[in-house]
Motif scaffolding. Sequence first.
Motif, PDB file in Angstrom:
ATOM      1  N   ALA A 178      -4.379   3.494   5.370  1.00 45.94           N
ATOM      2  CA  ALA A 178      -3.347   2.866   4.536  1.00 45.94           C
ATOM      3  C   ALA A 178      -2.250   2.254   5.402  1.00 45.94           C
ATOM      4  O   ALA A 178      -1.771   1.140   5.131  1.00 45.94           O
ATOM      5  N   ASN A 224       0.823  -1.206   0.000  1.00 49.12           N
ATOM      6  CA  ASN A 224       0.000   0.000   0.000  1.00 49.12           C
ATOM      7  C   ASN A 224       0.863   1.264   0.000  1.00 49.12           C
ATOM      8  O   ASN A 224       0.349   2.369   0.172  1.00 49.12           O
ATOM      9  N   GLN A 227      -4.332  -5.759   1.355  1.00 48.94           N
ATOM     10  CA  GLN A 227      -4.088  -4.982   0.144  1.00 48.94           C
ATOM     11  C   GLN A 227      -5.269  -4.056  -0.147  1.00 48.94           C
ATOM     12  O   GLN A 227      -6.405  -4.507  -0.269  1.00 48.94           O
ATOM     13  N   GLN A 251      -1.474  -1.774   5.751  1.00 46.36           N
ATOM     14  CA  GLN A 251      -0.147  -2.327   5.450  1.00 46.36           C
ATOM     15  C   GLN A 251       0.329  -3.217   6.608  1.00 46.36           C
ATOM     16  O   GLN A 251       0.789  -4.344   6.400  1.00 46.36           O
TER      17      GLN A 251
END
Lengths: 186, 186
Positions: free
Chosen positions: A103, A10, A112, A107
């Motif tokens: 995000a 990411n 994903q 991660q």
Amino acid sequence: MQTATQAIDNGVNVTALLGAREALAQAPEAARFTWRAHCDWVMGTHSRVAVEAFHGLGETQQHRQRFTFDVDHPAVFAAEDHGPTPVEYVLVGLAGCLTAGIAAVAQHRGIQLRSIRASVEGSMDIQGILGMDPEVRNGFDDIRVVYEIDADASRAEIEALVAQSQKRSAVYDLLTNPTHVMVSVK
Amino acid sequence: MQTATQAIDNGVNVTALLGAREALAQAPEAARFTWRAHCDWVMGTHSRVAVEAFHGLGETQQHRQRFTFDVDHPAVFAAEDHGPTPVEYVLVGLAGCLTAGIAAVAQHRGIQLRSIRASVEGSMDIQGILGMDPEVRNGFDDIRVVYEIDADASRAEIEALVAQSQKRSAVYDLLTNPTHVMVSVK
């Protein structure tokens, strides 16, 4: 899950962030940051604000470039609308903060992401800022953020990403809890 | 002072604002505004946020143009620094809000402004956002705004302008008082 974790990307360097956390545990003074902005009045309700450097890890840090922003009031406030209103900038910060957090958490959890969209809105009764009613506050009376997230994850996992991002978000904290603001004339 | 009042021009249409106040007193529903931002995740901690329209005076209002903003984390957070951090956007909003207020109050009081500069800074211990210490908050622990104002006015009058602007500032209110923020997944 381990194979998936290694393949996912990411764009967040979680290893570096975990390393920073360990380094800062040894040197907590370096964790003291000061963020800055400089504002020049242009005319009317129009100002230009620059963001260029901040203090952190014990020294001045330069952004890759100087960022400047026009702030103004819109035509319905008898102004020239050279830029978003101040409160819209706050919504920009909130959206960016929660999204970066999603995000980073994704991660870390090996999820994903394909896309994240957020709609942010804040309601306000402008009788407050116009000084018409002392019972009406100046700021938002309510802020709503709605996420649409496409990711290799269940709905429960996606909701957990969003919840964890809120928990560690600087701007969410700034809005939901009071902060001391000292304004003075030099 | 009356002659001076008529000659001064800070670019704020106080007559229109006072007229709006009277009109809204008759139709308080029109004073209900909703400000909006839309955020798209780009990669890593980088998002792009658009500000384009809002609701007010009973209908959708378009800004003169669509404004877009890149929000990111800096290189010291192992990110790519495509834009200011979320908390810096909050400082942009605060500076723009207080400065617009100063101009409006000065116009109303018949004080000619020549220049306004503001330095804004917010301190933060990033052990909060890194989740290192539950006792450390995520947001700023303190915000300081320092004004340098050149105007046809005494120091006391200038300080009074700044104080009145604080009193009616939406972003100052948002930072110093808590607001309910609802975050959900569509």
